[in-house]
Scaffold this active site. Structure first.
Site, short mmCIF file in Angstrom:
data_model
loop_
_atom_site.label_atom_id
_atom_site.label_comp_id
_atom_site.label_asym_id
_atom_site.label_seq_id
_atom_site.Cartn_x
_atom_site.Cartn_y
_atom_site.Cartn_z
CG ASP A 153 9.69 12.94 6.52
OD1 ASP A 153 9.73 13.90 5.53
OD2 ASP A 153 9.58 11.84 5.95
CB ILE A 167 -0.90 -0.14 1.15
CG1 ILE A 167 -0.32 -0.07 2.49
CG2 ILE A 167 -1.95 -1.14 1.12
CD1 ILE A 167 -1.16 0.18 3.64
CE LYS A 178 8.84 3.08 8.03
NZ LYS A 178 8.93 4.20 8.74
CB ALA A 237 13.48 7.99 1.73
CG PHE A 238 15.12 5.84 5.05
CD1 PHE A 238 16.34 5.51 4.50
CD2 PHE A 238 14.70 7.25 4.93
CE1 PHE A 238 17.32 6.50 4.31
CE2 PHE A 238 15.58 8.00 4.50
CZ PHE A 238 16.87 7.78 4.32
N GLY A 239 11.51 2.61 3.49
CA GLY A 239 10.70 1.46 4.10
C GLY A 239 9.49 1.34 3.20
CB ILE A 240 7.81 -1.36 1.39
CG1 ILE A 240 8.73 -2.42 2.00
CG2 ILE A 240 8.87 -0.72 0.18
CD1 ILE A 240 8.82 -3.53 1.15
CB VAL A 241 3.62 0.58 4.22
CG1 VAL A 241 2.51 0.23 5.22
CG2 VAL A 241 4.47 1.43 4.90
#
Length: 509
Positions: free
Chosen positions: A231, A111, A134, A115-119
């Site tokens: 952020d 979904i 995450k 820059a530093f992770g996928i969910v």
């Protein structure tokens, strides 16, 4: 009248809409204008595409792709869709190899990514409840990634606030480049970015007020413990269909205490400043690479988000650091000399000085939204203009802080006061400061210790001990096993917050 009345109004309106993610039905003719507006509010297939200056296009409805199969060949189209669905499934299985945790969570679809992770969206098998997972890949590969991951873990594990996404569980697996960390959180239907651009009409004022109020309440909780998010942007503000907004993605979070300066060089190098805060929401102290970052960077981002909700466009839609600085100088004029003197980079200082002193733009013009017609939120409103000006101060020391923002006449007028909220546990600040003084190996050891120690309930003796995390030598032992869950103990967290708030120090930044 309390702030909850704003949420109740939103809930009653949003109750008329269908599932904001899966609903793709066309609008019905007999649907009321208000219900139609709310249906588009959470529509994940906006007709306007990507906004000017926006770096994130609204996501498409689930299952929809960019592939356009022409002609009357439904069989071929179905074949393409089956192939694409198979590729998506394989990618999901590759990205989320949960090992022993697969018995607890079943990933269903990707979904989002950053820059530093996928969910991914997943289902908790025991309760059949949908959650978001995450993945921070290669979290132990470099000192910077390890420190960031530890910061996010240590911010979220003791946080208990309705406007901050809660951490439900955490576990780790062994990846090709070290440890992969997985954070399990509540699944939210959408985010503020999709809400702003998911409809052709700009947001109504009461929605803006409700979202802004929840954002400020969440920041008040964080800033009380000297935690800067660093952020903030609409895509990191998750929104449920009932109108609840929650701050998410603490990968850039940092203790903003002035006494923590050991890793300033690492945090202020060119590489880091390209990732601390997304460009259109980046404060001047980040753009100019000034020596210190405080919670004031979040207040600048609040101004950018507020303006974006008002005009349905980014206030500073820069495409590069240089372009962003020029756009900033055009809008606000040249910074004060004391700010210029603090700029470390010679090229940046020369760019500012060569730009010259030009008259800054009027906020009546900057915050003007043509689509609103005569119903402008900022134009002609002295309190609103003053609030915006105080958010967009070059000097971080002169920028309005969260306490003063909540007491500002504009906020007092549009957001009714609430009862004092529970304070952020001081332990969060303490844990964050411990991370700053560790080398790479110590960070890895502490990461393993933090994840594993959460298998068991936290006791009062551990909470009040001098060093609850243990020594470095202890942390490097007993590291077998790949799956380490965290159980949420809400009552314990409430008791801890009550105990710690008695002696909690204040932090004035």
């Amino acid at each position: 009248m309390v702030f909850a009345d704003f949420l109740e109004k939103i809930k009653s309106l949003f109750a008329k809409t269908k599932d904001p993610i899966t609903s793709m039905s066309p609008p019905q003719e007999n649907r009321s204008p208000k219900a139609e507006y709310l249906n588009n509010f959470f529509n994940t297939n906006p007709t306007n595409g990507k906004s000017r200056g926006s770096q994130e296009a609204p996501r498409k409805p689930l299952g929809q792709t960019n592939l356009n199969v022409q002609g009357s060949m439904p069989a071929k189209k179905e074949g393409f869709n089956r192939v694409l669905d198979g590729l998506k499934k394989r990618q999901l299985q590759h990205d989320f190899k949960l090992e022993r945790a697969a018995e607890t969570y079943e990933p269903t679809q990707n979904i989002g990514s950053g820059a530093f992770g996928i969910v991914c969206e997943a289902v908790e098998t025991s309760s059949n409840q949908k959650v978001a997972i995450k993945k921070v890949a290669h979290a132990s590969a470099t000192p910077t990634l390890a420190r960031r991951t530890l910061r996010e873990i240590r911010v979220l594990r003791y946080i208990n606030h309705p406007n901050i996404v809660p951490l439900r569980d955490i576990f780790r697996t062994k990846g090709p480049l070290g440890i992969d960390v997985f954070l399990v959180m509540d699944l939210m239907q959408n985010n503020l970015h999709h809400i702003i651009y998911g409809n052709e009409d700009p947001l109504e004022e009461h929605y803006i007020n409700a979202f802004l109020g929840q954002l400020l309440r969440g920041l008040e909780y964080l800033h009380a413990a000297c935690i800067a998010h660093r952020d903030l942007k609409p895509s990191n503000l998750l929104v449920n269909q009932d109108g609840t907004l929650r701050i998410a993605d603490f990968g850039m979070a940092k203790c903003a205490d002035n006494s923590s300066k050991k890793h300033d060089d690492e945090e202020h190098c060119y590489y880091m400043t390209q990732h601390v805060a997304t460009l259109p929401y980046r404060a001047p102290e980040l753009l100019f690479v000034l020596p210190e970052h405080s919670t004031a960077v979040d207040m600048w981002a609040v101004g950018c988000i507020f303006g974006e909700m008002v005009i349905r466009n980014e206030i500073l839609p820069g495409r590069s650091v240089q372009g962003q600085i020029k756009m900033l100088l055009t809008m606000l004029g040249q910074p004060p000399q004391e700010v210029i003197n603090e700029v470390r980079c010679d090229r940046t200082r020369k760019l500012i000085q060569d730009f010259g002193r030009k008259a800054d733009a009027e906020w009546d013009d900057i915050m003007f939204c043509k689509a609103r017609g005569d119903d402008q939120i900022v134009r002609g409103n002295c309190d609103t203009i003053d609030f915006v000006k105080q958010l967009f101060q070059y000097d971080a020391q002169k920028r309005i802080n969260i306490q003063d923002a909540l007491l500002h006449p504009y906020i007092q007028r549009v957001i009714p006061a609430e009862a004092p909220q529970k304070k952020c546990p001081f332990r969060v600040k303490k844990d964050m400061m411990q991370v700053e003084d560790l080398n790479h190996q110590e960070l890895i050891s502490m990461m393993k210790q933090d994840v594993r120690s959460a298998e068991n309930p936290i006791t009062y003796s551990e909470l009040h001990s001098g060093d609850s995390t243990g020594s470095t030598s202890d942390m490097s032992t007993n590291t077998s096993g790949e799956y380490s869950p965290i159980a949420q103990h809400e009552q314990l967290l409430e008791d801890v917050a009550t105990q710690i708030s008695i002696c909690e120090p204040t932090c004035d930044l």
